[in-house]
Design an enzyme around this catalytic site. Structure first.
Site, PDB file in Angstrom:
ATOM      1  N   LYS A 178       8.886  -4.075  -3.626  1.00 33.02           N
ATOM      2  CA  LYS A 178       9.628  -5.331  -3.783  1.00 33.02           C
ATOM      3  C   LYS A 178       9.887  -5.657  -5.251  1.00 33.02           C
ATOM      4  CE  LYS A 178       8.947  -6.093   0.593  1.00 33.02           C
ATOM      5  NZ  LYS A 178       9.901  -6.371   1.633  1.00 33.02           N
TER       6      LYS A 178
HETATM    7  C1  LIG Z   1       4.677  -2.139   1.808  1.00 29.48           C
HETATM    8  C2  LIG Z   1       5.880  -2.320   2.651  1.00 29.48           C
HETATM    9  N1  LIG Z   1       6.406  -1.252   3.249  1.00 29.48           N
HETATM   10  C3  LIG Z   1       7.504  -1.347   4.023  1.00 29.48           C
HETATM   11  C4  LIG Z   1       8.106  -2.565   4.242  1.00 29.48           C
HETATM   12  C5  LIG Z   1       9.354  -2.602   5.081  1.00 29.48           C
HETATM   13  O1  LIG Z   1      10.491  -2.785   4.285  1.00 29.48           O
HETATM   14  P1  LIG Z   1      11.777  -3.451   4.883  1.00 29.48           P
HETATM   15  O2  LIG Z   1      11.365  -4.815   5.335  1.00 29.48           O
HETATM   16  O3  LIG Z   1      12.756  -3.501   3.780  1.00 29.48           O
HETATM   17  O4  LIG Z   1      12.195  -2.636   6.031  1.00 29.48           O
HETATM   18  C6  LIG Z   1       7.584  -3.703   3.660  1.00 29.48           C
HETATM   19  C7  LIG Z   1       8.144  -5.058   3.847  1.00 29.48           C
HETATM   20  O5  LIG Z   1       9.254  -5.338   3.766  1.00 29.48           O
HETATM   21  C8  LIG Z   1       6.460  -3.578   2.808  1.00 29.48           C
HETATM   22  O6  LIG Z   1       5.978  -4.639   2.172  1.00 29.48           O
HETATM   23  N1  LIG Z   2       7.576  -6.911   4.438  1.00 27.29           N
HETATM   24  C1  LIG Z   2       8.146  -8.039   3.834  1.00 27.29           C
HETATM   25  C2  LIG Z   2       8.819  -8.936   4.820  1.00 27.29           C
HETATM   26  C3  LIG Z   2       9.977  -9.670   4.193  1.00 27.29           C
HETATM   27  O1  LIG Z   2      10.961  -8.741   3.923  1.00 27.29           O
HETATM   28  P1  LIG Z   2      12.181  -8.951   2.964  1.00 27.29           P
HETATM   29  O2  LIG Z   2      12.424  -7.603   2.403  1.00 27.29           O
HETATM   30  O3  LIG Z   2      13.272  -9.456   3.795  1.00 27.29           O
HETATM   31  O4  LIG Z   2      11.845  -9.942   1.902  1.00 27.29           O
HETATM   32  C4  LIG Z   2       7.082  -8.733   3.001  1.00 27.29           C
HETATM   33  O5  LIG Z   2       6.232  -8.045   2.488  1.00 27.29           O
HETATM   34  O6  LIG Z   2       7.097  -9.925   2.848  1.00 27.29           O
END
Ligand SMILES: Cc1ncc(COP(=O)(O)O)c(C=O)c1O
Ligand SMILES: N[C@@H](CCOP(=O)(O)O)C(=O)O
Length: 463
Positions: free
Chosen positions: A112
């Site tokens: 993120k």
């Molecule tokens: C460590 C981790 N892996 C994978 C994901 C999944 O990613 P996305 O929500 O973009 O599919 C998330 C949350 O979004 C996460 O925090």
């Molecule tokens: N896995 C995410 C969930 C929110 O996802 P986002 O990519 O839409 O912000 C988290 O860790 O909060």
């Protein structure tokens, strides 16, 4: 460059407007009106560049007139300066023809940070220009919240409220959100699951009186800028393995579909991605949808990969928009059925379109643990449970052919209990976070009640 809503009824916006708006006013998500192409020669030209220079070239066509070249260059430089690895997103070999893309070297140890550090800088530049103030409200299953708080803490023109599901994030994730002392940061522990948090955030966007009164903004991946920033590492990693002359495959641990949708955009821009593999944990709605064509919620079951404990996968709406040939009315109808009936059937044509790009798989809890254990025993590498879900599903894909890159989405130290249970070794936090367990926490418990949350936000935000 203009942005349109996936539901076809909201105003068309510039990049900056779409970024500050977050969710479109018709409830849809913004996407670029057209996806700019990158010629093979330009893709090849990314080889040997710094991450920052590659990021500039990949993202620039999406920004339009919103930021000058000089502004955008400076923003990118500031965004990635705090990363703990010179390559920012290093690629390491896991096995024969299988690579891990390490996306956890940012300040909060999850992928993120790549987007959040960038949009923190973009917001700051845009808000300083206008003097406007915004209230960011985000939903998190653990990683988005900590990354958002890190990116926006202490900024003058922003209040940040993060809703997380009480008791359903790891202790490290919780402490990353509850220990910053800045007055503009508010961690809210909601009685419910991540889908409840995300639903309340969307409700706030659809409550126009509240939205306009507080100047609501989003930093979840409903915000297009989040997705855009994540497109870059698909390019840098693929190019380092020989793209555009050699195709690659990616396996992406998936929950809200933002990360893998960024891969789709890279593919649309011309990056030779043979397959995008969706890897889900036991909350496998996306895998079931791809396999059988029915997108049907079943309630969230807590897992050892808690950041992916999601059933209402926000960005799947963007994928549907493309699969339905950009038919906003069809998407709006399906989203209405999801809200009212808890699911919908994907048309045969859209399902076939999805299957041209995506494959899917799932990992059970035991399979996730076994994968962490096996990777540790075979290579000495310690992987987080989300990455393990990806590695397990990647291992089921046909051998040989294009190299497979699995996205390592978080640092194992964010999930020490799960990793220790699998390997017998507790992964340590980086030195700069070593006192995380001693810092005092500040958190407000909230009921899953829209009016109560809105009232709290109105009261706490700086006027
Ligand atoms: C460590 C981790 N892996 C994978 C994901 C999944 O990613 P996305 O929500 O973009 O599919 C998330 C949350 O979004 C996460 O925090
Ligand atoms: N896995 C995410 C969930 C929110 O996802 P986002 O990519 O839409 O912000 C988290 O860790 O909060």
């Amino acid at each position: 460059m203009r942005y349109v809503s996936t539901r076809g009824q909201a105003p068309v916006l510039s990049f900056e407007e779409a970024m500050l708006t977050g969710l479109a006013r018709d409830g849809g998500l913004y996407v670029p009106e057209t996806v700019p192409a990158m010629a093979p020669g330009d893709i090849a030209g990314l080889a040997g560049l710094s991450y920052e220079d590659a990021a500039f070239r990949v993202m620039r066509p999406f920004i339009g007139e919103s930021f000058t070249d000089a502004e955008f260059e400076a923003i990118i430089a500031r965004a990635y300066a705090g990363f703990g690895h010179a390559a920012r997103a290093p690629l390491v070999q896991l096995g024969s023809n299988h690579f891990l893309l390490e996306l956890f070297h940012g300040p909060t140890l999850a992928f993120k940070d790549f987007a959040m550090q960038l949009i923190g800088q973009l917001f700051q530049t845009a808000l300083e220009r206008t003097g406007n103030r915004v209230t960011i409200v985000g939903a998190t299953s653990g990683d988005t919240g900590s990354a958002a708080i890190e990116a926006f803490r202490g900024l003058d023109n922003v209040d940040v409220f993060i809703l997380f599901p009480e008791g359903r994030v790891s202790e490290v994730q919780r402490r990353q959100m509850t220990t910053p002392g800045e007055a503009n940061v508010h961690a809210l522990a909601l009685k419910g699951d991540f889908d409840d948090c995300q639903a309340r955030v969307k409700d706030m966007f659809n409550d126009f009186a509240f939205r306009d009164a507080v100047g609501l903004s989003a930093v979840n991946s409903i915000n297009w800028a989040r997705v855009l920033a994540q497109v870059v590492y698909y390019f840098t990693s693929a190019v380092s393995l020989g793209a555009p002359h050699r195709a690659v495959r990616f396996t992406v641990p998936t929950g809200n579909f933002g990360d893998i949708f960024a891969g789709y955009i890279a593919r649309r821009m011309g990056l030779p991605i043979e397959r995008l593999v969706i890897a889900t944990n036991q909350n496998d709605i996306l895998h079931r949808a791809l396999a059988g064509g029915a997108y049907q919620t079943q309630g969230v079951t807590p897992s050892i990969s808690p950041s992916m404990d999601i059933q209402v996968s926000s960005n799947f709406e963007r994928a549907l928009f493309e699969a339905y040939g950009r038919d906003g009315a069809a998407v709006a109808q399906q989203m209405q059925a999801l809200k009212e009936e808890g699911g919908f059937a994907i048309s045969q044509g859209a399902l076939e379109a999805l299957r041209e790009t995506y494959t899917s798989g799932r990992a059970s809890e035991e399979e996730t643990r076994a994968t962490i254990r096996a990777a540790h025993a075979a290579t000495g590498q310690t992987i987080c449970p989300h990455t393990a879900v990806g590695v397990k599903v990647a291992g089921e894909q046909p051998l040989g052919g294009a190299p497979m890159i699995t996205l390592a989405t978080a640092h194992p130290a964010k999930f020490p209990d799960a990793v220790e249970a699998a390997t017998g070794t507790r992964p340590p936090l980086p030195i700069r976070m070593a006192d995380l367990y001693e810092r005092s926490e500040r958190v407000t418990a909230v009921e899953n009640d829209l009016s109560a949350i809105e009232a709290l936000i109105k009261e706490r935000r700086a006027a």
